[in-house]
Motif scaffolding. Structure first.
Motif, PDB file in Angstrom:
ATOM      1  N   VAL A 102     -44.291 -22.345 -68.825  1.00  0.00           N
ATOM      2  CA  VAL A 102     -44.892 -23.400 -69.633  1.00  0.00           C
ATOM      3  C   VAL A 102     -46.148 -23.881 -68.913  1.00  0.00           C
ATOM      4  O   VAL A 102     -46.170 -23.992 -67.691  1.00  0.00           O
ATOM      5  CB  VAL A 102     -43.898 -24.576 -69.821  1.00  0.00           C
ATOM      6  CG1 VAL A 102     -44.584 -25.777 -70.445  1.00  0.00           C
ATOM      7  CG2 VAL A 102     -42.721 -24.136 -70.682  1.00  0.00           C
ATOM      8  N   ASP A 103     -47.193 -24.191 -69.665  1.00  0.00           N
ATOM      9  CA  ASP A 103     -48.418 -24.728 -69.079  1.00  0.00           C
ATOM     10  C   ASP A 103     -48.349 -26.250 -69.004  1.00  0.00           C
ATOM     11  O   ASP A 103     -47.795 -26.908 -69.895  1.00  0.00           O
ATOM     12  CB  ASP A 103     -49.639 -24.329 -69.911  1.00  0.00           C
ATOM     13  CG  ASP A 103     -50.004 -22.864 -69.730  1.00  0.00           C
ATOM     14  OD1 ASP A 103     -49.850 -22.363 -68.596  1.00  0.00           O
ATOM     15  OD2 ASP A 103     -50.410 -22.221 -70.706  1.00  0.00           O
ATOM     16  N   VAL A 104     -48.912 -26.810 -67.923  1.00  0.00           N
ATOM     17  CA  VAL A 104     -48.985 -28.252 -67.749  1.00  0.00           C
ATOM     18  C   VAL A 104     -50.435 -28.691 -67.874  1.00  0.00           C
ATOM     19  O   VAL A 104     -51.317 -28.144 -67.206  1.00  0.00           O
ATOM     20  CB  VAL A 104     -48.455 -28.684 -66.361  1.00  0.00           C
ATOM     21  CG1 VAL A 104     -48.555 -30.198 -66.195  1.00  0.00           C
ATOM     22  CG2 VAL A 104     -47.004 -28.253 -66.192  1.00  0.00           C
ATOM     23  N   LEU A 105     -50.667 -29.675 -68.727  1.00  0.00           N
ATOM     24  CA  LEU A 105     -52.005 -30.228 -68.905  1.00  0.00           C
ATOM     25  C   LEU A 105     -51.960 -31.714 -68.563  1.00  0.00           C
ATOM     26  O   LEU A 105     -51.103 -32.441 -69.056  1.00  0.00           O
ATOM     27  CB  LEU A 105     -52.473 -30.054 -70.356  1.00  0.00           C
ATOM     28  CG  LEU A 105     -52.413 -28.634 -70.932  1.00  0.00           C
ATOM     29  CD1 LEU A 105     -52.781 -28.652 -72.406  1.00  0.00           C
ATOM     30  CD2 LEU A 105     -53.338 -27.706 -70.160  1.00  0.00           C
TER      31      LEU A 105
ATOM     32  N   LEU B 265     -44.143 -30.873 -59.859  1.00  0.00           N
ATOM     33  CA  LEU B 265     -44.470 -30.449 -61.225  1.00  0.00           C
ATOM     34  C   LEU B 265     -45.927 -29.994 -61.303  1.00  0.00           C
ATOM     35  O   LEU B 265     -46.712 -30.459 -62.131  1.00  0.00           O
ATOM     36  CB  LEU B 265     -44.204 -31.593 -62.209  1.00  0.00           C
ATOM     37  CG  LEU B 265     -42.745 -32.039 -62.331  1.00  0.00           C
ATOM     38  CD1 LEU B 265     -42.632 -33.249 -63.243  1.00  0.00           C
ATOM     39  CD2 LEU B 265     -41.869 -30.902 -62.824  1.00  0.00           C
ATOM     40  N   THR B 266     -46.289 -29.080 -60.435  1.00  0.00           N
ATOM     41  CA  THR B 266     -47.641 -28.555 -60.439  1.00  0.00           C
ATOM     42  C   THR B 266     -47.778 -27.499 -61.531  1.00  0.00           C
ATOM     43  O   THR B 266     -46.798 -26.840 -61.906  1.00  0.00           O
ATOM     44  CB  THR B 266     -47.978 -27.918 -59.083  1.00  0.00           C
ATOM     45  OG1 THR B 266     -47.111 -26.799 -58.870  1.00  0.00           O
ATOM     46  CG2 THR B 266     -47.817 -28.909 -57.944  1.00  0.00           C
ATOM     47  N   PRO B 267     -48.979 -27.310 -62.048  1.00  0.00           N
ATOM     48  CA  PRO B 267     -49.168 -26.281 -63.082  1.00  0.00           C
ATOM     49  C   PRO B 267     -48.692 -24.905 -62.639  1.00  0.00           C
ATOM     50  O   PRO B 267     -48.060 -24.180 -63.420  1.00  0.00           O
ATOM     51  CB  PRO B 267     -50.683 -26.304 -63.315  1.00  0.00           C
ATOM     52  CG  PRO B 267     -51.083 -27.711 -62.985  1.00  0.00           C
ATOM     53  CD  PRO B 267     -50.198 -28.113 -61.838  1.00  0.00           C
ATOM     54  N   ALA B 268     -48.948 -24.554 -61.373  1.00  0.00           N
ATOM     55  CA  ALA B 268     -48.570 -23.218 -60.899  1.00  0.00           C
ATOM     56  C   ALA B 268     -47.058 -23.055 -60.861  1.00  0.00           C
ATOM     57  O   ALA B 268     -46.512 -22.041 -61.296  1.00  0.00           O
ATOM     58  CB  ALA B 268     -49.172 -22.967 -59.517  1.00  0.00           C
ATOM     59  N   LEU B 269     -46.356 -24.069 -60.315  1.00  0.00           N
ATOM     60  CA  LEU B 269     -44.901 -23.952 -60.193  1.00  0.00           C
ATOM     61  C   LEU B 269     -44.226 -23.989 -61.560  1.00  0.00           C
ATOM     62  O   LEU B 269     -43.294 -23.219 -61.828  1.00  0.00           O
ATOM     63  CB  LEU B 269     -44.365 -25.064 -59.292  1.00  0.00           C
ATOM     64  CG  LEU B 269     -42.870 -24.979 -58.968  1.00  0.00           C
ATOM     65  CD1 LEU B 269     -42.598 -25.358 -57.518  1.00  0.00           C
ATOM     66  CD2 LEU B 269     -42.046 -25.883 -59.883  1.00  0.00           C
TER      67      LEU B 269
END
Length: 262
Positions: A236-239, A225-229
């Motif tokens: 969707v962006d991951v923070l 669940l990396t931001p890039a993947l």
């Protein structure tokens, strides 16, 4: 990793027209492991799940259950080790909850005394908080209660591997967390198709990311669940933020872009 309870090698599924639904997927599930299968709509998640359960024969590849080829086991033999809670399960609405949950004991018919079967059923009802509703009919339950009844039937089956296809449907946010916490506490191998990304990392020990019929990533939640993947596959962006209440935890936020005209 301990010996695999379930092992898939080069699984593919294609339609008669040659359209690839799942292409060359290999993975293993060990005892006590919780594998979340995630991906956008149409990525092949449910098709992969159905092949892993033996409900769908792959066009190519094979699945082994405790070292035995799944396609060489009868449905009755599979039911002793595999339980499935699917999206489209439609129990007879006239059945009492306790009678429905008792159906999970059918694969074990004759292998135990009746009193032992009843103890397993009562325990499943207690785990899913359905004991007060045991005399109610399935048709009188809410969507969330019906979902828990389906899980109770699967628990009563005493499987080695539990398969869940969108198990948090019809549940409010609190109930989703409680259900996945219950499943995690069973201590058995679990394979779950999940759409709700915030639930994946707290629940899963490993994550399989499907995209365009292929396995795009397989590993620990933090590795997959990396931001890039997530941005590439889900847009969707991951923070990751410091948890306000626990110093040793991070808070993962999925930022869904919703643009409204003002």
């Amino acid at each position: 990793m301990s010996a695999a309870v379930l092992e898939a090698r080069h699984l593919s599924c294609r339609t008669e027209a040659g359209i690839s639904l799942v292409e060359d997927v290999s993975l293993e599930i060990s005892a006590g492991e919780r594998l979340a299968i995630i991906g956008p709509n149409g990525a092949g998640k449910t098709t992969l799940l159905r092949m892993l359960t033996g409900m769908l024969r792959p066009s190519q590849g094979l699945v082994r259950l405790a070292g035995h080829r799944l396609d060489r086991l009868s449905a009755a033999e599979r039911a002793l080790s595999i339980a499935v809670v699917g999206q489209s399960d439609q129990p007879d609405p006239r059945l009492a909850v306790i009678d429905y949950v008792e159906l999970g004991r059918v694969p074990h018919a004759g292998l135990r005394r009746r009193s032992e079967d009843r103890d397993v059923v009562v325990d499943a009802l207690k785990r899913t908080k359905l004991l007060p509703l045991l005399a109610r009919t399935i048709g009188s339950l809410s969507g969330g209660e019906r979902q828990r009844a389906q899980l109770a039937r699967a628990i009563a089956q005493e499987p080695k591997v539990l398969f869940l296809d969108e198990p948090t449907n019809h549940l409010d946010p609190r109930a989703r967390g409680e259900l996945l916490e219950l499943v995690a506490g069973l201590g058995i191998a679990v394979v779950a198709v999940l759409h709700d990304l915030p639930l994946v990392a707290p629940f899963a020990t490993r994550v399989a990311v499907m995209n365009r019929a292929r396995l795009a990533a397989l590993g620990l939640p933090r590795e997959t669940l990396t931001p890039a993947l997530v941005r590439e596959i889900f847009a969707v962006d991951v923070l990751r933020l410091p948890h306000p209440g626990e110093e040793d935890r991070e808070l993962t936020v999925f930022d869904v872009p919703i643009r409204l005209s003002r």
